[in-house]
Design a protein around this motif. Structure first.
Motif, mmCIF file in Angstrom:
data_model
loop_
_atom_site.group_PDB
_atom_site.id
_atom_site.type_symbol
_atom_site.label_atom_id
_atom_site.label_comp_id
_atom_site.label_asym_id
_atom_site.label_seq_id
_atom_site.Cartn_x
_atom_site.Cartn_y
_atom_site.Cartn_z
ATOM 1 N N GLN A 162 36.120 -0.445 47.343
ATOM 2 C CA GLN A 162 35.371 -0.969 48.483
ATOM 3 C C GLN A 162 34.285 -1.943 48.035
ATOM 4 O O GLN A 162 34.108 -3.012 48.633
ATOM 5 C CB GLN A 162 34.736 0.178 49.267
ATOM 6 C CG GLN A 162 35.715 1.052 50.007
ATOM 7 C CD GLN A 162 35.024 2.196 50.720
ATOM 8 O OE1 GLN A 162 33.958 2.644 50.303
ATOM 9 N NE2 GLN A 162 35.626 2.688 51.786
ATOM 10 N N ALA A 163 33.546 -1.578 46.980
ATOM 11 C CA ALA A 163 32.465 -2.438 46.500
ATOM 12 C C ALA A 163 33.007 -3.764 45.993
ATOM 13 O O ALA A 163 32.427 -4.830 46.264
ATOM 14 C CB ALA A 163 31.682 -1.721 45.393
ATOM 15 N N GLY A 164 34.119 -3.733 45.254
ATOM 16 C CA GLY A 164 34.698 -4.976 44.752
ATOM 17 C C GLY A 164 35.163 -5.883 45.870
ATOM 18 O O GLY A 164 34.908 -7.103 45.860
ATOM 19 N N ILE A 165 35.855 -5.316 46.859
ATOM 20 C CA ILE A 165 36.324 -6.125 47.993
ATOM 21 C C ILE A 165 35.143 -6.690 48.774
ATOM 22 O O ILE A 165 35.134 -7.870 49.152
ATOM 23 C CB ILE A 165 37.223 -5.270 48.898
ATOM 24 C CG1 ILE A 165 38.518 -4.888 48.162
ATOM 25 C CG2 ILE A 165 37.557 -6.021 50.184
ATOM 26 C CD1 ILE A 165 39.403 -3.939 48.945
ATOM 27 N N ALA A 166 34.131 -5.848 49.025
ATOM 28 C CA ALA A 166 32.980 -6.308 49.800
ATOM 29 C C ALA A 166 32.227 -7.417 49.074
ATOM 30 O O ALA A 166 31.822 -8.417 49.688
ATOM 31 C CB ALA A 166 32.043 -5.134 50.079
ATOM 32 N N ALA A 167 32.014 -7.271 47.759
ATOM 33 C CA ALA A 167 31.303 -8.308 47.000
ATOM 34 C C ALA A 167 32.081 -9.620 46.999
ATOM 35 O O ALA A 167 31.493 -10.703 47.180
ATOM 36 C CB ALA A 167 31.073 -7.816 45.561
ATOM 37 N N ALA A 168 33.397 -9.547 46.804
ATOM 38 C CA ALA A 168 34.213 -10.767 46.782
ATOM 39 C C ALA A 168 34.203 -11.464 48.135
ATOM 40 O O ALA A 168 34.035 -12.694 48.224
ATOM 41 C CB ALA A 168 35.643 -10.424 46.362
ATOM 42 N N LEU B 288 33.952 0.718 56.761
ATOM 43 C CA LEU B 288 34.320 1.426 57.983
ATOM 44 C C LEU B 288 35.617 0.936 58.620
ATOM 45 O O LEU B 288 36.253 1.694 59.364
ATOM 46 C CB LEU B 288 33.190 1.309 59.015
ATOM 47 C CG LEU B 288 31.874 1.995 58.657
ATOM 48 C CD1 LEU B 288 30.838 1.735 59.733
ATOM 49 C CD2 LEU B 288 32.075 3.488 58.466
ATOM 50 N N LEU B 289 36.006 -0.307 58.351
ATOM 51 C CA LEU B 289 37.161 -0.874 59.041
ATOM 52 C C LEU B 289 38.313 -1.208 58.110
ATOM 53 O O LEU B 289 39.474 -0.899 58.408
ATOM 54 C CB LEU B 289 36.742 -2.139 59.811
ATOM 55 C CG LEU B 289 35.607 -1.968 60.830
ATOM 56 C CD1 LEU B 289 35.251 -3.307 61.456
ATOM 57 C CD2 LEU B 289 36.009 -0.965 61.904
ATOM 58 N N VAL C 12 32.437 7.897 59.873
ATOM 59 C CA VAL C 12 33.706 7.191 59.740
ATOM 60 C C VAL C 12 34.607 7.460 60.947
ATOM 61 O O VAL C 12 35.182 6.536 61.530
ATOM 62 C CB VAL C 12 34.404 7.581 58.427
ATOM 63 C CG1 VAL C 12 35.858 7.107 58.423
ATOM 64 C CG2 VAL C 12 33.679 6.955 57.241
ATOM 65 N N VAL C 13 34.752 8.727 61.343
ATOM 66 C CA VAL C 13 35.643 9.023 62.472
ATOM 67 C C VAL C 13 35.058 8.520 63.783
ATOM 68 O O VAL C 13 35.794 8.328 64.764
ATOM 69 C CB VAL C 13 35.929 10.535 62.568
ATOM 70 C CG1 VAL C 13 36.649 11.028 61.331
ATOM 71 C CG2 VAL C 13 34.664 11.332 62.806
ATOM 72 N N ARG C 14 33.763 8.281 63.823
ATOM 73 C CA ARG C 14 33.150 7.758 65.034
ATOM 74 C C ARG C 14 33.311 6.242 65.132
ATOM 75 O O ARG C 14 33.473 5.703 66.240
ATOM 76 C CB ARG C 14 31.662 8.127 65.058
ATOM 77 C CG ARG C 14 30.965 7.774 66.363
ATOM 78 C CD ARG C 14 29.559 8.327 66.419
ATOM 79 N NE ARG C 14 28.676 7.713 65.436
ATOM 80 C CZ ARG C 14 28.193 8.332 64.363
ATOM 81 N NH1 ARG C 14 28.535 9.601 64.129
ATOM 82 N NH2 ARG C 14 27.393 7.721 63.517
ATOM 83 N N LEU C 15 33.306 5.537 64.001
ATOM 84 C CA LEU C 15 33.277 4.075 64.030
ATOM 85 C C LEU C 15 34.549 3.411 63.514
ATOM 86 O O LEU C 15 34.805 2.258 63.860
ATOM 87 C CB LEU C 15 32.080 3.565 63.198
ATOM 88 C CG LEU C 15 30.694 4.026 63.664
ATOM 89 C CD1 LEU C 15 29.624 3.530 62.706
ATOM 90 C CD2 LEU C 15 30.408 3.534 65.076
ATOM 91 N N ALA C 16 35.318 4.089 62.681
ATOM 92 C CA ALA C 16 36.505 3.460 62.078
ATOM 93 C C ALA C 16 37.730 3.723 62.942
ATOM 94 O O ALA C 16 38.150 4.882 63.084
ATOM 95 C CB ALA C 16 36.721 3.997 60.661
ATOM 96 N N PRO C 17 38.333 2.687 63.524
ATOM 97 C CA PRO C 17 39.521 2.906 64.378
ATOM 98 C C PRO C 17 40.661 3.613 63.655
ATOM 99 O O PRO C 17 41.398 4.389 64.275
ATOM 100 C CB PRO C 17 39.916 1.480 64.784
ATOM 101 C CG PRO C 17 38.658 0.681 64.673
ATOM 102 C CD PRO C 17 37.920 1.272 63.517
ATOM 103 N N LEU C 18 40.822 3.372 62.361
ATOM 104 C CA LEU C 18 41.910 4.001 61.618
ATOM 105 C C LEU C 18 41.747 5.513 61.516
ATOM 106 O O LEU C 18 42.721 6.231 61.215
ATOM 107 C CB LEU C 18 42.005 3.401 60.204
ATOM 108 C CG LEU C 18 42.427 1.933 60.115
ATOM 109 C CD1 LEU C 18 42.376 1.452 58.663
ATOM 110 C CD2 LEU C 18 43.829 1.735 60.694
#
Length: 404
Positions: free
Chosen positions: A52-58, A184-185, A252-258
């Motif tokens: 997650q951190a790698g994807i978010a930083a990129a 979250l998404l 997560v279950v409140r905000l993430a549609p998946l």
């Protein structure tokens, strides 16, 4: 004769040495296995965070560089990684704290650096002032850290130029939004797996410590009882991590549609884990009181260690039933059987003072019995019963004849 004795005499140290070396080797292997299991557990728990951190930083770097025209995006990927790192707590609250910290660091840095220039003492002054402002705003640890860290970036990496707070804040806001979106998404954590992995290093050592405590009570071994109490006390940081994991899973279950479809099952699982956690707090009080009973040489009924063993077993049984999504009938039976043993111990202490001391409870033991009933009630609630029914079952089982 002496020739026959010599091999025996010379051979004696070998078994002792081999036994000592074997124990050392077994201890070393156990430590290595424990270390490997711990690292494997941490990798399973936090491995997704690295992705997650790698994807978010990129993504943050690309968006700010490509669409906002910033040739050296620093704040955006930094903030994105900070948001992802907050996944074991409340991300939304942490996002706000991080962004407010960035604003404070930018404001203080951009205000002072054009006048003072760049240098060692200037950096120190800017950081002190940024953190003081954050403290005056009653900020938490995240806000203080981000305000000071941003001030350092402004003081050391950025030129002292005025009128850059708005674009820098935009960079930070973009990074925060991207970090939140990724966590979250795009790649949300699996709520129940995360909570299960956080519960493992809490429940397993707690069950083992309770069994050790029961064995120590049977032997009236004060040192072993103190070690069991110490093992329960060392679980506090893991309980804190478990609480943060529960908050993260609920977010997560409140905000993430998946993860929306997992809301009902997670709600039950979260309630069960929280009450099991409360029961562990009561177990620590039980261990403390019984350790004091041993230290004061108080009598402890023989039913008490049996009840502790049974309660520890019920925790494992309940845990397996919850994971398998089965009705925890066996766990409830074990819990109530343990409560019945405590009721017998209390009854013996109250109604028959002429019985041998091994069948009676002293002052600390009676308090521990009360804590035991509280722990049992929390475990019954964790099994899916409501609070009123659990309380009635515990009272009726512990006191069938209306004692107390």
């Amino acid at each position: 004769m002496s020739a026959q004795q010599q091999p025996a005499t010379g051979g004696d140290p070998s078994p002792r040495e081999g036994s000592w070396a074997g124990r050392r080797w077994d201890g070393l292997r156990e430590r290595v296995r424990h270390g490997l299991r711990t690292r494997a557990w941490r990798l399973r728990l936090y491995g997704l965070l690295s992705v997650q951190a790698g994807i978010a930083a990129a993504l943050a770097w690309f968006v700010v560089f490509q669409f906002l025209g910033n040739p050296t995006p620093v704040l955006a990927p930094t903030t994105a990684v900070g948001i992802v790192a907050a996944s074991m707590g409340s991300r939304l609250r942490r996002t706000i704290e991080l962004l407010v910290g960035v604003v404070l660091g930018l404001a203080v840095g951009d205000t002072l650096m054009p006048f003072f220039g760049i240098g060692a003492w200037q950096t120190g002054v800017v950081v002190v002032l940024a953190i003081i402002v954050a403290v005056l705003l009653k900020g938490g640890g995240s806000l203080l850290t981000q305000a000071g860290g941003t001030a350092v970036l402004i003081a050391t990496l950025e030129p002292p130029v005025r009128d850059l707070s708005v674009p820098r804040f935009v960079d930070a806001a973009v990074g925060g939004v991207i970090g939140l979106a990724v966590g979250l998404l795009v790649v949300p954590i699996h709520p129940q797996r995360t909570v299960q992995r956080l519960a493992e290093p809490v429940l397993d050592p707690a069950v083992a410590a309770l069994h050790d405590l029961a064995a120590a009570l049977r032997r009236r071994d004060l040192g072993a009882a103190q070690r069991g109490l110490g093992a329960l006390r060392t679980l506090s940081p893991r309980l804190t991590a478990l609480d943060e994991g529960l908050d993260a899973a609920q977010e997560v279950v409140r905000l993430a549609p998946l993860r929306w479809r997992e809301r009902p099952s997670l709600a039950f699982y979260t309630e069960a884990v929280r009450h099991m956690e409360r029961s562990l707090h009561s177990c620590r009080s039980i261990a403390r009181r019984l350790t004091k009973a041993l230290r004061d040489d108080e009598p402890i009924s023989e039913e008490f260690p049996a009840a502790i063993d049974l309660l520890a077993t019920s925790v494992q049984t309940l845990r397996c039933s919850i994971r398998a999504r089965e009705e925890p009938r066996e766990a409830r039976q074990q819990i109530l059987a343990a409560v019945e043993l405590i009721g017998k111990a209390q009854g013996a202490a109250a109604t028959d003072p002429t019985r041998p001391h091994t069948h009676r409870l002293g002052y600390s033991g009676m308090i521990a019995a009360g804590e035991f009933r509280t722990a049992a009630q929390d475990l019954l609630i964790a099994s899916g019963l409501d609070a009123d029914r659990s309380a009635k079952l515990v009272r009726r089982t512990a006191d069938p004849d209306g004692w107390g």
